[in-house]
Each structure stands twice: as structure tokens, then as C-alpha cells.
Design a protein around this motif. Structure first.
Motif, PDB file in Angstrom:
ATOM      1  N   VAL A   1       0.789  -1.237   0.079  1.00 48.50           N
ATOM      2  CA  VAL A   1       0.097  -0.042   0.008  1.00 48.50           C
ATOM      3  C   VAL A   1       0.961   1.093   0.042  1.00 48.50           C
ATOM      4  O   VAL A   1       0.673   2.206  -0.807  1.00 48.50           O
ATOM      5  CB  VAL A   1      -1.014  -0.010   1.316  1.00 48.50           C
ATOM      6  N   THR A   2       2.016   1.331   0.736  1.00 44.59           N
ATOM      7  CA  THR A   2       2.908   2.578   0.745  1.00 44.59           C
ATOM      8  C   THR A   2       3.528   2.688  -0.408  1.00 44.59           C
ATOM      9  O   THR A   2       3.778   3.714  -0.940  1.00 44.59           O
ATOM     10  CB  THR A   2       3.942   2.187   2.068  1.00 44.59           C
ATOM     11  N   TYR A   3       3.950   1.590  -0.980  1.00 47.65           N
ATOM     12  CA  TYR A   3       4.664   1.631  -2.399  1.00 47.65           C
ATOM     13  C   TYR A   3       3.763   2.055  -3.422  1.00 47.65           C
ATOM     14  O   TYR A   3       4.093   2.891  -4.081  1.00 47.65           O
ATOM     15  CB  TYR A   3       5.054   0.131  -3.038  1.00 47.65           C
ATOM     16  N   TRP A   4       2.405   1.871  -3.419  1.00 44.73           N
ATOM     17  CA  TRP A   4       1.534   2.250  -4.542  1.00 44.73           C
ATOM     18  C   TRP A   4       1.129   3.547  -4.149  1.00 44.73           C
ATOM     19  O   TRP A   4       0.869   4.555  -5.168  1.00 44.73           O
ATOM     20  CB  TRP A   4       0.375   1.326  -4.540  1.00 44.73           C
ATOM     21  N   PHE A   5       1.004   3.973  -2.932  1.00 45.53           N
ATOM     22  CA  PHE A   5       0.669   5.457  -2.425  1.00 45.53           C
ATOM     23  C   PHE A   5       1.780   6.397  -3.075  1.00 45.53           C
ATOM     24  O   PHE A   5       1.540   7.328  -3.759  1.00 45.53           O
ATOM     25  CB  PHE A   5       0.655   5.702  -1.130  1.00 45.53           C
ATOM     26  N   GLY A   6       3.300   5.741  -2.999  1.00 48.35           N
ATOM     27  CA  GLY A   6       4.426   6.758  -3.503  1.00 48.35           C
ATOM     28  C   GLY A   6       4.145   6.910  -5.000  1.00 48.35           C
ATOM     29  O   GLY A   6       4.582   7.744  -5.493  1.00 48.35           O
ATOM     30  N   ARG A   7       3.763   5.748  -5.814  1.00 45.79           N
ATOM     31  CA  ARG A   7       3.679   5.819  -7.312  1.00 45.79           C
ATOM     32  C   ARG A   7       2.475   6.924  -7.606  1.00 45.79           C
ATOM     33  O   ARG A   7       2.797   7.318  -8.640  1.00 45.79           O
ATOM     34  CB  ARG A   7       3.438   4.253  -7.680  1.00 45.79           C
ATOM     35  N   TRP A   8       1.461   6.618  -6.995  1.00 46.27           N
ATOM     36  CA  TRP A   8       0.141   7.312  -7.249  1.00 46.27           C
ATOM     37  C   TRP A   8       0.441   9.120  -7.181  1.00 46.27           C
ATOM     38  O   TRP A   8       0.152   9.950  -7.912  1.00 46.27           O
ATOM     39  CB  TRP A   8      -1.151   7.074  -6.281  1.00 46.27           C
ATOM     40  N   ILE A   9       1.039   9.337  -5.883  1.00 47.90           N
ATOM     41  CA  ILE A   9       1.447  10.692  -5.612  1.00 47.90           C
ATOM     42  C   ILE A   9       2.398  11.173  -6.116  1.00 47.90           C
ATOM     43  O   ILE A   9       2.547  12.346  -6.770  1.00 47.90           O
ATOM     44  CB  ILE A   9       1.383  10.967  -4.022  1.00 47.90           C
ATOM     45  N   GLY A  10       3.417  10.612  -6.405  1.00 46.89           N
ATOM     46  CA  GLY A  10       4.848  10.919  -7.009  1.00 46.89           C
ATOM     47  C   GLY A  10       5.607  11.628  -5.988  1.00 46.89           C
ATOM     48  O   GLY A  10       5.313  12.163  -4.846  1.00 46.89           O
ATOM     49  N   PRO A  11       6.656  12.438  -6.759  1.00 49.80           N
ATOM     50  CA  PRO A  11       7.662  12.967  -6.005  1.00 49.80           C
ATOM     51  C   PRO A  11       6.833  14.309  -5.112  1.00 49.80           C
ATOM     52  O   PRO A  11       7.454  14.776  -4.199  1.00 49.80           O
ATOM     53  CB  PRO A  11       8.649  13.792  -6.854  1.00 49.80           C
ATOM     54  N   SER A  12       5.914  14.878  -5.511  1.00 52.90           N
ATOM     55  CA  SER A  12       5.271  15.963  -4.674  1.00 52.90           C
ATOM     56  C   SER A  12       4.912  15.832  -3.193  1.00 52.90           C
ATOM     57  O   SER A  12       4.448  16.591  -2.663  1.00 52.90           O
ATOM     58  CB  SER A  12       4.181  16.481  -5.556  1.00 52.90           C
ATOM     59  N   VAL A  13       4.812  14.492  -2.921  1.00 51.50           N
ATOM     60  CA  VAL A  13       4.369  14.030  -1.694  1.00 51.50           C
ATOM     61  C   VAL A  13       5.068  14.477  -0.545  1.00 51.50           C
ATOM     62  O   VAL A  13       4.667  15.004   0.650  1.00 51.50           O
ATOM     63  CB  VAL A  13       4.182  12.380  -1.646  1.00 51.50           C
ATOM     64  N   VAL A  14       6.393  14.606  -0.988  1.00 48.84           N
ATOM     65  CA  VAL A  14       7.258  15.252   0.311  1.00 48.84           C
ATOM     66  C   VAL A  14       7.224  16.637   0.358  1.00 48.84           C
ATOM     67  O   VAL A  14       7.792  17.044   1.300  1.00 48.84           O
ATOM     68  CB  VAL A  14       8.897  14.848  -0.350  1.00 48.84           C
ATOM     69  N   HIS A  15       6.554  17.281  -0.461  1.00 49.73           N
ATOM     70  CA  HIS A  15       6.444  18.575  -0.321  1.00 49.73           C
ATOM     71  C   HIS A  15       4.904  19.246   0.283  1.00 49.73           C
ATOM     72  O   HIS A  15       4.602  20.246   0.654  1.00 49.73           O
ATOM     73  CB  HIS A  15       6.411  19.442  -1.664  1.00 49.73           C
ATOM     74  N   ARG A  16       4.189  18.007   0.704  1.00 51.30           N
ATOM     75  CA  ARG A  16       2.923  18.117   1.555  1.00 51.30           C
ATOM     76  C   ARG A  16       2.973  17.870   2.841  1.00 51.30           C
ATOM     77  O   ARG A  16       3.884  16.890   3.374  1.00 51.30           O
ATOM     78  CB  ARG A  16       1.705  17.207   0.639  1.00 51.30           C
TER      79      ARG A  16
END
Length: 223
Positions: free
Chosen positions: A75-90
Motif C-alpha cells: 500500500v505504501t509503495y503504490w501510494f508513492g507511485r500514485w502521488i509521486g515526488p510531490s508527496v514530500v512537499h505536502r
């Protein structure tokens, strides 16, 4: 009673639900951010003691725990693929940029091995799969590392509690503080094994680079 003690008491009272309970704990432990609030290490040690006393079925507990751990990382892996690099800015990861950056460097350096090792490291257990997703690691490669690491992680977490219960006899008298101390020892051993694995991997990488021919050695001589 604290949270850890409450979970332990619940498992003792509801032994038939121990498998699903451990699956939920292993699942939550592997989820980004959520994993910080799951006392998986202490619970797994406690469960290992219950298995040694014949109070829980080891096959059921192990299979459910592996399933939960695999699903959490997936789930965490697919969340990263779905959100992409922008997740680290949120929010809330924008407050953990340094930790995510370290996980990214670790992933870049060790690739497949980082997924396997990350399972045993509490602080980055859920961050590494997220980074793998963000950087679009090949799905099959990730899942192989995910499943094999879960298969190794679950017995690794159960065995210390199992052997400890065998030595002390009535392990139910061990206080919550005692289990925390045991958990700290397991984490220290995990860190030691991780350092050794990283050193070995680093040495292997250096050897491969040394064996790789230089451009001058592979160039065709001019006629």
C-alpha cells in the motif's frame, strides 16, 4: 493500563483472533507515518512468548503477520507511485524532508537490498517503500523484496520472545518495561546485522567496480 499492555491483554483474552490482530499490527507498522504509532516490536516479542507456551498456533500467527506486513508495504509503495515526488512537499511529510532524503539516498545506493533491510529498521520501515514507489521501482522487483523480507522479518521478531519465555518460565510476569528492554536489545541486534549487510554490499559493489574494465582497456587499437 497503557496501550501496549491493553493490546497484550486483548490478545490473551481473544486468542482465536491473534492472527488477524497481528496482521493489523504488522500492516499498520508498514504504513507511512501510521507505523510510528504501532508498537509492533514489543507485541511480536510478546506473541513469540505465547507461542512458546502453546497458547497460540505459530502457523496461524506467522502467516497472518506476513500477510499484514506485505500488504502494508505494498500500500505504501503504490501510494508513492500514485502521488509521486510531490508527496514530500505536502503535509505532514514536508516536515520530514531530511528523513525522506536519507531514505532516498539509501534506496539509490542499495536498491533491492534497501527494501529488504528497511523492513528491519523501525525509523525507515515505511519510508523506503514510499521512496521505491516515488522513484517507480519495477513492481515485480519490489514485490519480491517485499515478500521475502516479510518472511524473514516475522520469525526474526517472534523468536526472541519465544526463547526468552522458554528461559524465564512464566513470562506473563514480565512487566511492560521488561518487554521494552527486550525490544531494545532486538533493535540493537537488528542495527548490527544491518550495518554488516550494508558493509558487505558496499564491499561487493567496490569489487565489481574494480573488476569493470576501463574505457582504455576496452577500446579497439587503431590499425
Amino acid at each position: 493500563m497503557d496501550v501496549l499492555g491493553s493490546i497484550q491483554e486483548f490478545i490473551l483474552v481473544n486468542k482465536d483472533l491473534a492472527g488477524p490482530i497481528l496482521a493489523v499490527i504488522a500492516f499498520g507498522e508498514s504504513l507511512i507515518l501510521v507505523g510510528l504509532f504501532f508498537p509492533a516490536t514489543a507485541i511480536m516479542l510478546f506473541t513469540g512468548g505465547l507461542i512458546q507456551k502453546g497458547m497460540l498456533d505459530p502457523t496461524t500467527v506467522i502467516l497472518w503477520s506476513i500477510a499484514g506486513a506485505c500488504l502494508g508495504d505494498a500500500v505504501t509503495y503504490w501510494f508513492g507511485r500514485w502521488i509521486g515526488p510531490s508527496v514530500v512537499h505536502r503535509w505532514p511529510l514536508n516536515r520530514e524532508k531530511e528523513g525522506v532524503a536519507r531514505a532516498r539516498l539509501f534506496f539509490r545506493k542499495y536498491g533491492f537490498l534497501s527494501i529488504f533491510i528497511g523492513r528491519f529498521l523501525g525509523p525507515v520501515r515505511s519510508t523506503i517503500p514510499l521512496v521505491a514507489g516515488i522513484m517507480r521501482m519495477r513492481h515485480l522487483t519490489f514485490q519480491i523484496a517485499n515478500v521475502t523480507s516479510a518472511i524473514a522479518w516475522v520469525p526474526f521478531m517472534l523468536l526472541p520472545g519465544y526463547f526468552f519465555a522458554r528461559e524465564v518460565g512464566d513470562f506473563s510476569e514480565v512487566s511492560t518495561g521488561g518487554w521494552v528492554v527486550i525490544a531494545a536489545i532486538v533493535l540493537a541486534l537488528t542495527a548490527l546485522f544491518t550495518i554488516i549487510a550494508v558493509k558487505v554490499q558496499g564491499t561487493s559493489a567496490k569489487d565489481r567496480r574494480k573488476r569493470r574494465p576501463s574505457p582504455d582497456e576496452t577500446s579497439v587499437p587503431a590499425e
